[in-house]
Design an enzyme around this catalytic site. Structure first.
Site, PDB file in Angstrom:
ATOM      1  N   GLU A  53      95.441  49.849 -79.307  1.00 40.72           N
ATOM      2  CA  GLU A  53      95.828  49.530 -80.665  1.00 40.72           C
ATOM      3  C   GLU A  53      95.332  48.111 -80.944  1.00 40.72           C
ATOM      4  O   GLU A  53      95.847  47.159 -80.370  1.00 40.72           O
ATOM      5  CB  GLU A  53      97.360  49.533 -80.704  1.00 40.72           C
ATOM      6  CG  GLU A  53      97.984  50.190 -81.877  1.00 40.72           C
ATOM      7  CD  GLU A  53      99.496  50.042 -81.789  1.00 40.72           C
ATOM      8  OE1 GLU A  53     100.001  49.037 -82.289  1.00 40.72           O
ATOM      9  OE2 GLU A  53     100.151  50.934 -81.211  1.00 40.72           O
ATOM     10  N   ASP A  64     107.154  42.328 -86.746  1.00 39.75           N
ATOM     11  CA  ASP A  64     106.895  41.787 -85.422  1.00 39.75           C
ATOM     12  C   ASP A  64     107.911  40.739 -85.000  1.00 39.75           C
ATOM     13  O   ASP A  64     108.336  39.910 -85.795  1.00 39.75           O
ATOM     14  CB  ASP A  64     105.490  41.199 -85.364  1.00 39.75           C
ATOM     15  CG  ASP A  64     104.434  42.287 -85.287  1.00 39.75           C
ATOM     16  OD1 ASP A  64     104.559  43.142 -84.386  1.00 39.75           O
ATOM     17  OD2 ASP A  64     103.534  42.311 -86.134  1.00 39.75           O
TER      18      ASP A  64
END
Lengths: 282, 419
Positions: A53, A64
């Site tokens: 990824e 995040d």
């Protein structure tokens, strides 16, 4: 399940045929430098990642946690550009694994959805994971991903209702990104049972593969999650390992120690974990 | 003018660009606010709080001595500065706090820049017995230390956000991360008309009382509707609140004033409509200050409340459809307007609201130039005075050099703040 050449579903299918889930490794392009990130991606492929990824650093990464935020800030401060992701995608393909890109939506929108898709396909990318795009908002992307034969990977979460699972899975191609817990990316001491519950709920409504991410950091966790998931996604733990491989003064320069020992050993442990996941030992 | 076609969209703007994990909470919120909108008990409870707690209806004040500097047009202020906690923010906060209780949630979180929305949220949480966490950029906690103390006095936890630019946009990022993690027990009490649907529409609706009251009050006073309604626009909640009732009145100009900062050419501003393009930030599509890659560009304004790189999506729609016009006022224009209202009318405005006053000076003079000075007095500007300036005394004292022995130090601090 699609057997489209180059797509993520074919990779996952091949792994499952080997009696194990796929290992999906997240690394952000540009961290600690563009060249260093490409080196890190090649290393995780060599140690057993099936899919990489390729993360795109963004100024406002709301999904995040601290580890990936810090890496993104560093990468941006050192001048990483969206163009660099296509170099990373090509590098992963050359190394023999399947690249997908993970990007917050505004970066795709700004480039132009169609142009982004064309560039991604040309670089050898298999598809795109969109953490802040839901299928209802994705009309342009659904058309572009069809036009260029790209996987589109949307997310589901423990809070998703059955109706949402049906709708999201129907819009996905490749796999469904299954968030193990409510929260943001990061290393967790335990992933808990909610991942298995969510995978089980997905199975009732779709046969699109379910890959589980958020919080997995070592081989034992990968083995536990991989007992039911079709793929195990690891991000923060790899970024943390890569940070441990910085040379002396590397915080400033981005220079890595030769060999990337920590990153390699963490990846190898994870690769071992997915191979133990369905060994029938229990 | 055609209204919104798709739910949650204002033309191409708005939408829901958020992690899937938040969708159930947004749907629950949408359902709760639509139910509340037709519930007499909810309306009665909110009206009671506004009457006995907020201090509504807020008055209007005509300001003739100030108006002399606006080409001689009449200027009327809507006095949201007189509300409890000192700004319009309380209108939305009380309503969302009541919804929080209705949804069975026990905790609210909020972002704040200057601290106005944080103080209002901490106030409502204290009033209704909710746990409260406020996210504030570290830079802003230092600039607004007194507001941090106010929030803590009210029982809120204040988290200083250190990543990114450590200002409002990063506080919103951190609040969104908290919300994704704790959504089951927690309501994110967004303070302006941005964010994913239903926030832009809901927050506007909780503020539209400003325009509804003002429309009637101005008609009572002058016998007609104003020529123009003027408000500052950061996220844009006070502006949407006062604009909304006038949107169908095609003859009434709606004028939003953005923060021109140090001027557009300097790059240090928050005038999104002066050259920015549509993009997605914090859940909504709207005009956005961004670079060629789509990375957010940091904004700048002397007033923290307008220092935001995007703008409420309905403003983008009103702008592109031509129903509203947007201008900007530079920090210099704003400080002049700030001083002028203080000296001519004995009212100290918030620096945010001083942008609207600077706009009024400009628009009033344009009208006077067009119709001639003898007829200027037939024209009326309604200006939303969205907040009071107590919180800005540190900045004002430094700017005007009002603390002689501390003058040097204050000026240095101001310069540091602006870095």
């Amino acid at each position: 399940m699609s057997d489209r050449r180059g797509g993520t579903a074919a990779v996952i299918e091949r792994c499952l045929a080997e009696g194990r889930p796929a290992l999906i490794a997240y690394l952000p392009v540009g961290y600690p430098t563009v060249e260093g990130s490409l080196e890190a991606m090649r290393a995780v492929v060599e140690e057993g990642a099936d899919i990489v990824e390729v993360g795109v650093p963004y100024s406002d990464p709301v999904m995040d946690g601290p580890v990936i935020q810090a890496a993104a800030s560093t990468a941006l401060a050192r001048g990483v550009r969206v163009d660099h992701i296509f170099d990373a995608v090509a590098a992963v393909r050359d190394a023999g694994a399947t690249p997908v890109v993970m990007s917050y939506w505004n970066l795709v929108l700004r480039r132009g959805v169609d142009r982004f898709a064309a560039d991604l396909a040309a670089a050898g990318g298999a598809g795109l994971i969109t953490p802040d795009l839901i299928p209802e908002e994705a009309g342009d992307w659904i058309r572009a991903s069809d036009a260029y034969g790209l996987d589109r990977i949307f997310l589901v979460a423990p809070s998703s209702t059955r109706e949402r699972l049906v709708a999201v899975a129907a819009a996905c191609r490749g796999f469904v990104y299954t968030a193990s817990t409510m929260g943001v990316t990061g290393v967790r001491s335990e992933v808990g049972s909610s991942a298995a519950d969510l995978v089980a709920r997905l199975r009732q409504v779709t046969d699109v593969p379910a890959c589980v991410g958020l919080g997995v950091s070592n081989g034992d966790q990968a083995a536990a999650v991989g007992a039911t998931a079709d793929g195990v996604i690891v991000g923060s733990a790899l970024v943390r390992a890569l940070t441990a491989d910085l040379a002396e003064g590397g915080e400033q320069t981005g220079e890595l120690r030769p060999g990337l020992e920590t990153l390699r050993s963490v990846t190898a442990d994870l690769a071992d974990g997915v191979r133990r996941a369905r060994s029938g030992a229990n | 003018m055609s209204e919104t076609r798709v739910p949650g969209r204002f033309g191409q703007f708005g939408g829901r660009y958020v992690p899937e994990a938040l969708i159930p909470a947004l749907e629950e919120l949408d359902e709760a606010r639509l139910k509340a909108a037709v519930d007499e008990d909810f309306a009665a409870e909110l009206a009671r709080l506004h009457r006995t707690y907020t201090g509504r209806p807020s008055i209007i004040t005509e300001v003739p001595r100030f108006a002399e500097h606006c080409g001689g047009v009449r200027v009327i202020l809507k006095r949201e500065d007189l509300n409890h906690t000192g700004s319009h923010k309380i209108n939305n906060v009380l309503a969302q706090a009541l919804l929080t209780v209705r949804m069975g949630k026990k905790r609210v979180i909020a972002e704040t820049g200057a601290g106005q929305h944080g103080v209002a949220t901490a106030t409502a949480a204290a009033l209704l017995g909710l746990d409260c966490t406020i996210y504030m950029g570290k830079v802003d906690t230092e600039r607004q230390a007194l507001n941090v103390a106010r929030m803590k006095m009210l029982g809120a936890e204040v988290v200083a956000v250190e990543h990114g630019s450590a200002t409002l946009k990063d506080a919103i990022n951190e609040a969104l991360r908290d919300w994704v993690t704790n959504v089951e027990t927690t309501h994110y009490l967004i303070g302006t008309v941005t964010g994913p649907h239903p926030f832009p529409e809901m927050v506007r609706d909780f503020h539209r009382i400003i325009g509804e009251e003002a429309r009637e009050q101005v008609e009572d006073l002058t016998g007609s509707l104003p020529d123009a309604v003027i408000a500052c626009v950061g996220g844009g909640s006070n502006a949407m609140g006062i604009f909304h009732a006038f949107v169908p009145d095609e003859g009434v100009r709606l004028i939003g004033i953005e923060a021109g900062g140090e001027g557009i050419d300097s790059g240090r501003h928050a005038a999104r409509f002066a050259g920015a393009s549509p993009g997605v930030l914090h859940g909504a599509m709207s005009y956005l200050m961004q670079d060629d890659d789509g990375q957010t560009i940091e904004s700048h304004s002397i007033s923290a409340g307008l220092d935001y790189p995007s703008v409420g999506p309905e403003h983008s729609f009103l702008r592109d459809s031509g129903r509203a016009e947007y201008r900007y006022a530079t920090d210099t224009d704003v400080m002049a307007a700030f001083e002028l209202l203080c000296r001519t009318e004995g009212i100290i405005p918030a620096l945010e609201s001083a942008h609207a006053l600077a706009g009024a000076i400009e628009v009033g003079r344009e009208i006077a130039a067009e119709v001639g000075p003898e007829k200027a007095g037939e024209h009326v500007l309604l200006v939303n005075l969205s907040g009071r300036g107590d919180k800005d005394m540190h900045t004002a004292a430094a700017y005007f050099g009002l603390l002689p022995e501390e003058k040097e130090q204050a000026l240095e601090e101001l310069e540091e703040d602006e870095l």
